[in-house]
Scaffold this motif. Structure first.
Motif, PDB file in Angstrom:
ATOM      1  N   GLU A  84      -2.795   3.429   8.403  1.00 59.30           N
ATOM      2  CA  GLU A  84      -1.739   2.415   8.401  1.00 59.30           C
ATOM      3  C   GLU A  84      -2.311   1.021   8.109  1.00 59.30           C
ATOM      4  O   GLU A  84      -1.730   0.244   7.363  1.00 59.30           O
ATOM      5  CB  GLU A  84      -0.986   2.400   9.728  1.00 59.30           C
ATOM      6  N   VAL A  85      -3.444   0.718   8.711  1.00 57.90           N
ATOM      7  CA  VAL A  85      -4.060  -0.596   8.496  1.00 57.90           C
ATOM      8  C   VAL A  85      -4.525  -0.729   7.053  1.00 57.90           C
ATOM      9  O   VAL A  85      -4.320  -1.766   6.414  1.00 57.90           O
ATOM     10  CB  VAL A  85      -5.227  -0.822   9.484  1.00 57.90           C
ATOM     11  N   LEU A  86      -5.121   0.320   6.497  1.00 63.47           N
ATOM     12  CA  LEU A  86      -5.561   0.266   5.104  1.00 63.47           C
ATOM     13  C   LEU A  86      -4.374   0.155   4.148  1.00 63.47           C
ATOM     14  O   LEU A  86      -4.434  -0.580   3.157  1.00 63.47           O
ATOM     15  CB  LEU A  86      -6.412   1.483   4.765  1.00 63.47           C
ATOM     16  N   THR A  87      -3.302   0.853   4.453  1.00 64.65           N
ATOM     17  CA  THR A  87      -2.094   0.772   3.631  1.00 64.65           C
ATOM     18  C   THR A  87      -1.526  -0.637   3.670  1.00 64.65           C
ATOM     19  O   THR A  87      -1.155  -1.201   2.632  1.00 64.65           O
ATOM     20  CB  THR A  87      -1.030   1.790   4.112  1.00 64.65           C
ATOM     21  N   LEU A  88      -1.455  -1.216   4.854  1.00 63.02           N
ATOM     22  CA  LEU A  88      -0.953  -2.580   5.000  1.00 63.02           C
ATOM     23  C   LEU A  88      -1.830  -3.552   4.208  1.00 63.02           C
ATOM     24  O   LEU A  88      -1.324  -4.407   3.479  1.00 63.02           O
ATOM     25  CB  LEU A  88      -0.938  -2.958   6.483  1.00 63.02           C
ATOM     26  N   ALA A  89      -3.134  -3.403   4.320  1.00 57.62           N
ATOM     27  CA  ALA A  89      -4.066  -4.291   3.613  1.00 57.62           C
ATOM     28  C   ALA A  89      -3.935  -4.138   2.099  1.00 57.62           C
ATOM     29  O   ALA A  89      -3.875  -5.131   1.370  1.00 57.62           O
ATOM     30  CB  ALA A  89      -5.491  -4.010   4.057  1.00 57.62           C
ATOM     31  N   ASP A  90      -3.874  -2.913   1.619  1.00 54.45           N
ATOM     32  CA  ASP A  90      -3.742  -2.681   0.177  1.00 54.45           C
ATOM     33  C   ASP A  90      -2.426  -3.214  -0.374  1.00 54.45           C
ATOM     34  O   ASP A  90      -2.369  -3.769  -1.470  1.00 54.45           O
ATOM     35  CB  ASP A  90      -3.850  -1.191  -0.144  1.00 54.45           C
ATOM     36  N   ARG A  91      -1.367  -3.052   0.393  1.00 55.34           N
ATOM     37  CA  ARG A  91      -0.044  -3.476  -0.067  1.00 55.34           C
ATOM     38  C   ARG A  91       0.057  -4.992  -0.141  1.00 55.34           C
ATOM     39  O   ARG A  91       0.643  -5.539  -1.074  1.00 55.34           O
ATOM     40  CB  ARG A  91       1.030  -2.931   0.873  1.00 55.34           C
ATOM     41  N   TYR A  92      -0.492  -5.683   0.850  1.00 59.54           N
ATOM     42  CA  TYR A  92      -0.247  -7.117   0.953  1.00 59.54           C
ATOM     43  C   TYR A  92      -1.399  -8.010   0.515  1.00 59.54           C
ATOM     44  O   TYR A  92      -1.226  -9.235   0.480  1.00 59.54           O
ATOM     45  CB  TYR A  92       0.211  -7.467   2.366  1.00 59.54           C
ATOM     46  N   ALA A  93      -2.538  -7.454   0.146  1.00 56.80           N
ATOM     47  CA  ALA A  93      -3.633  -8.290  -0.368  1.00 56.80           C
ATOM     48  C   ALA A  93      -3.180  -9.093  -1.586  1.00 56.80           C
ATOM     49  O   ALA A  93      -3.420 -10.310  -1.645  1.00 56.80           O
ATOM     50  CB  ALA A  93      -4.862  -7.443  -0.677  1.00 56.80           C
ATOM     51  N   PRO A  94      -2.477  -8.486  -2.569  1.00 56.18           N
ATOM     52  CA  PRO A  94      -2.015  -9.284  -3.716  1.00 56.18           C
ATOM     53  C   PRO A  94      -1.019 -10.378  -3.310  1.00 56.18           C
ATOM     54  O   PRO A  94      -1.004 -11.455  -3.900  1.00 56.18           O
ATOM     55  CB  PRO A  94      -1.340  -8.261  -4.635  1.00 56.18           C
ATOM     56  N   VAL A  95      -0.220 -10.107  -2.286  1.00 56.37           N
ATOM     57  CA  VAL A  95       0.749 -11.104  -1.824  1.00 56.37           C
ATOM     58  C   VAL A  95       0.008 -12.297  -1.207  1.00 56.37           C
ATOM     59  O   VAL A  95       0.333 -13.451  -1.486  1.00 56.37           O
ATOM     60  CB  VAL A  95       1.737 -10.488  -0.807  1.00 56.37           C
ATOM     61  N   LEU A  96      -0.998 -12.013  -0.393  1.00 52.05           N
ATOM     62  CA  LEU A  96      -1.785 -13.086   0.223  1.00 52.05           C
ATOM     63  C   LEU A  96      -2.505 -13.919  -0.834  1.00 52.05           C
ATOM     64  O   LEU A  96      -2.538 -15.149  -0.750  1.00 52.05           O
ATOM     65  CB  LEU A  96      -2.787 -12.507   1.219  1.00 52.05           C
ATOM     66  N   VAL A  97      -3.062 -13.251  -1.828  1.00 49.26           N
ATOM     67  CA  VAL A  97      -3.759 -13.958  -2.907  1.00 49.26           C
ATOM     68  C   VAL A  97      -2.791 -14.879  -3.646  1.00 49.26           C
ATOM     69  O   VAL A  97      -3.103 -16.038  -3.926  1.00 49.26           O
ATOM     70  CB  VAL A  97      -4.432 -12.958  -3.875  1.00 49.26           C
ATOM     71  N   GLU A  98      -1.606 -14.393  -3.963  1.00 49.64           N
ATOM     72  CA  GLU A  98      -0.614 -15.202  -4.681  1.00 49.64           C
ATOM     73  C   GLU A  98      -0.086 -16.350  -3.832  1.00 49.64           C
ATOM     74  O   GLU A  98       0.111 -17.453  -4.329  1.00 49.64           O
ATOM     75  CB  GLU A  98       0.538 -14.331  -5.175  1.00 49.64           C
ATOM     76  N   MET A  99       0.144 -16.091  -2.535  1.00 50.05           N
ATOM     77  CA  MET A  99       0.594 -17.178  -1.664  1.00 50.05           C
ATOM     78  C   MET A  99      -0.469 -18.273  -1.617  1.00 50.05           C
ATOM     79  O   MET A  99      -0.155 -19.460  -1.683  1.00 50.05           O
ATOM     80  CB  MET A  99       0.905 -16.670  -0.254  1.00 50.05           C
ATOM     81  N   ASN A 100      -1.733 -17.873  -1.503  1.00 48.31           N
ATOM     82  CA  ASN A 100      -2.820 -18.840  -1.469  1.00 48.31           C
ATOM     83  C   ASN A 100      -2.871 -19.643  -2.766  1.00 48.31           C
ATOM     84  O   ASN A 100      -3.007 -20.869  -2.746  1.00 48.31           O
ATOM     85  CB  ASN A 100      -4.153 -18.128  -1.230  1.00 48.31           C
ATOM     86  N   ALA A 101      -2.723 -18.979  -3.891  1.00 40.69           N
ATOM     87  CA  ALA A 101      -2.769 -19.658  -5.180  1.00 40.69           C
ATOM     88  C   ALA A 101      -1.609 -20.630  -5.355  1.00 40.69           C
ATOM     89  O   ALA A 101      -1.785 -21.706  -5.921  1.00 40.69           O
ATOM     90  CB  ALA A 101      -2.769 -18.629  -6.315  1.00 40.69           C
ATOM     91  N   HIS A 102      -0.430 -20.254  -4.848  1.00 42.24           N
ATOM     92  CA  HIS A 102       0.752 -21.108  -5.005  1.00 42.24           C
ATOM     93  C   HIS A 102       0.817 -22.208  -3.956  1.00 42.24           C
ATOM     94  O   HIS A 102       1.481 -23.218  -4.161  1.00 42.24           O
ATOM     95  CB  HIS A 102       2.030 -20.283  -4.959  1.00 42.24           C
TER      96      HIS A 102
END
Length: 109
Positions: A84-102
């Motif tokens: 579950e933790v790996l799934t959560l990390a894989d799913r939301y890593a791109p979201v975190l990266v984009e939020m940081n960039a924006h």
């Protein structure tokens, strides 16, 4: 920890983009943040190869998916915790990266 980082980052992102009424539920925060980054994120999914990660994350984000990840982390009897933790990390890593960039150096308004 991943869930907490996602929660705090989504809150900060939404506040820095002028959203005064930040949703209390994490799934709604995530979806609101994704919609700011990619307004077409709620459109239908395409093929697996061509669907952007943010659109996949948008459609995978439901109240139950977030709660199940939280239960898995806090339930000592759950054998699904690592998955579950790996799934959560894989799913939301791109979201975190984009939020940081924006978000960058955008102050809270």
């Amino acid at each position: 920890m991943s869930r907490v980082i996602l929660d705090l980052t989504a809150y900060q992102f939404l506040m820095s983009h002028g959203q005064q009424n930040v949703p209390k539920d994490l799934d709604k925060r995530i979806k609101s943040a994704i919609k700011i980054i990619d307004p077409q994120a709620s459109d239908a999914l395409g093929t697996a190869e061509s669907t952007p990660p943010l659109r996949k994350a948008f459609h995978d984000t439901t109240p139950d998916s977030i709660r199940l990840a939280q239960y898995a982390v806090h339930d000592i009897h759950s054998g699904r915790t690592p998955a579950e933790v790996l799934t959560l990390a894989d799913r939301y890593a791109p979201v975190l990266v984009e939020m940081n960039a924006h978000m960058g150096s955008t102050p809270i308004q």
